[in-house]
Design a protein around this motif. Structure first.
Motif, mmCIF file in Angstrom:
data_model
loop_
_atom_site.group_PDB
_atom_site.id
_atom_site.type_symbol
_atom_site.label_atom_id
_atom_site.label_comp_id
_atom_site.label_asym_id
_atom_site.label_seq_id
_atom_site.Cartn_x
_atom_site.Cartn_y
_atom_site.Cartn_z
ATOM 1 N N CYS A 14 0.839 -1.147 -0.035
ATOM 2 C CA CYS A 14 -0.170 0.071 -0.049
ATOM 3 C C CYS A 14 0.784 1.271 0.004
ATOM 4 O O CYS A 14 0.339 2.466 0.392
ATOM 5 C CB CYS A 14 -1.057 -0.198 1.175
ATOM 6 N N LEU A 15 2.190 0.995 -0.203
ATOM 7 C CA LEU A 15 3.051 2.029 -0.298
ATOM 8 C C LEU A 15 2.629 3.552 -1.274
ATOM 9 O O LEU A 15 2.632 4.486 -0.782
ATOM 10 C CB LEU A 15 4.419 1.676 -0.454
ATOM 11 N N PRO A 16 2.171 3.009 -2.516
ATOM 12 C CA PRO A 16 1.731 4.385 -3.237
ATOM 13 C C PRO A 16 0.726 5.214 -2.634
ATOM 14 O O PRO A 16 0.605 6.183 -2.695
ATOM 15 C CB PRO A 16 1.672 3.449 -4.567
ATOM 16 N N THR A 17 -0.046 4.366 -2.215
ATOM 17 C CA THR A 17 -1.323 4.856 -1.685
ATOM 18 C C THR A 17 -1.053 5.629 -0.260
ATOM 19 O O THR A 17 -1.521 6.815 -0.238
ATOM 20 C CB THR A 17 -2.381 4.028 -1.364
ATOM 21 N N LEU A 18 -0.369 5.006 0.551
ATOM 22 C CA LEU A 18 0.061 5.926 1.875
ATOM 23 C C LEU A 18 0.894 7.092 1.240
ATOM 24 O O LEU A 18 0.643 8.193 1.943
ATOM 25 C CB LEU A 18 0.921 4.951 2.586
ATOM 26 N N GLU A 19 1.735 7.071 0.273
ATOM 27 C CA GLU A 19 2.579 8.220 0.327
ATOM 28 C C GLU A 19 1.529 9.358 -0.542
ATOM 29 O O GLU A 19 1.970 10.496 -0.373
ATOM 30 C CB GLU A 19 3.757 7.775 -0.882
ATOM 31 N N ALA A 20 0.837 8.909 -1.266
ATOM 32 C CA ALA A 20 -0.348 9.917 -1.911
ATOM 33 C C ALA A 20 -1.110 10.981 -0.888
ATOM 34 O O ALA A 20 -1.032 11.712 -0.698
ATOM 35 C CB ALA A 20 -0.974 9.139 -3.081
ATOM 36 N N LEU A 21 -1.609 9.777 0.121
ATOM 37 C CA LEU A 21 -2.472 10.125 1.061
ATOM 38 C C LEU A 21 -1.805 11.075 1.980
ATOM 39 O O LEU A 21 -2.195 12.155 2.639
ATOM 40 C CB LEU A 21 -3.267 8.990 1.912
ATOM 41 N N LEU A 22 -0.576 10.678 2.390
ATOM 42 C CA LEU A 22 0.319 11.495 3.559
ATOM 43 C C LEU A 22 1.324 12.157 2.993
ATOM 44 O O LEU A 22 2.329 12.514 3.591
ATOM 45 C CB LEU A 22 0.728 10.297 4.275
ATOM 46 N N ALA A 23 1.006 12.723 1.854
ATOM 47 C CA ALA A 23 1.983 13.761 0.915
ATOM 48 C C ALA A 23 2.335 14.866 1.799
ATOM 49 O O ALA A 23 1.491 15.485 2.581
ATOM 50 C CB ALA A 23 1.460 14.131 -0.341
ATOM 51 N N GLY A 24 3.499 15.171 1.939
ATOM 52 C CA GLY A 24 4.193 16.342 2.705
ATOM 53 C C GLY A 24 4.435 16.071 4.101
ATOM 54 O O GLY A 24 4.828 16.943 4.891
ATOM 55 N N ARG A 25 4.169 14.887 4.772
ATOM 56 C CA ARG A 25 4.528 14.660 6.014
ATOM 57 C C ARG A 25 5.743 13.607 5.793
ATOM 58 O O ARG A 25 5.846 12.824 4.909
ATOM 59 C CB ARG A 25 3.503 13.771 6.724
ATOM 60 N N SER A 26 6.315 13.465 7.033
ATOM 61 C CA SER A 26 7.733 12.936 7.280
ATOM 62 C C SER A 26 7.226 11.502 7.567
ATOM 63 O O SER A 26 6.702 11.188 8.594
ATOM 64 C CB SER A 26 8.714 13.477 8.179
#
Length: 122
Positions: A14-26
Motif C-alpha cells: 500500500c506504499l503508493p497509496t500511503l505516500e499519496a494520502l500522506l504527502a508532505g508528511r515525514s
C-alpha cells in the motif's frame, strides 16, 4: 516535523497509496515487528505509529507492540491500520484508551477520518 512510522509487514503493498494520502508528511517504514521499538528509540521525531495488528510469521504482534510502545514511549500516538477482520479488536483497544484511532486498510482511501486522525495525532 513529526515523523509517522508505518509499521506493517506488507507496507510495500500500500506504499503508493500511503505516500499519496500522506504527502508532505515525514514518513518512516518498518516491516519487522521486532525492530519497531528500536526505530522509536533511534528516531525521537516519531510521534505517530500507524500499526498493523498482524505481522505474519513474526514473534511480536500488534497488540503486544501497543503494550511495549505505551510502556516505553507513552507520548507516541498509535493508530491501528489493519485488515477489516481485525476491526473488533481495534475497537476494543480504542475503547480501552490504548490507541487514538483505527482505520481498515480497504477504507483508508475513502474514509475522510483517516487523514483527520493522523493530523490530530501529529
Amino acid at each position: 516535523m513529526t515523523t509517522i512510522l508505518i509499521a506493517d509487514d506488507f507496507y510495500a503493498d500500500c506504499l503508493p497509496t500511503l505516500e499519496a494520502l500522506l504527502a508532505g508528511r515525514s514518513l518512516a517504514f518498518e516491516e519487522n515487528s521486532n525492530r519497531v521499538l528500536q526505530r522509536l528509540r533511534d528516531n525521537p521525531d516519531i510521534g505517530v505509529v500507524l500499526l498493523d495488528l498482524s505481522f505474519d510469521g513474526q514473534q511480536l504482534q500488534g497488540e503486544q507492540l501497543i503494550e511495549l510502545i505505551r510502556a516505553s514511549h507513552p507520548d507516541v500516538s498509535i493508530i491501528i491500520f489493519s485488515e477489516a477482520s481485525l476491526a473488533p479488536l481495534a475497537l476494543e483497544l480504542f475503547e480501552a484508551g490504548k490507541i487514538c484511532g483505527y482505520v481498515t486498510k480497504p477504507d483508508m482511501t475513502t474514509n475522510p477520518r483517516f487523514l483527520s486522525k493522523v493530523d490530530e495525532a501529529v
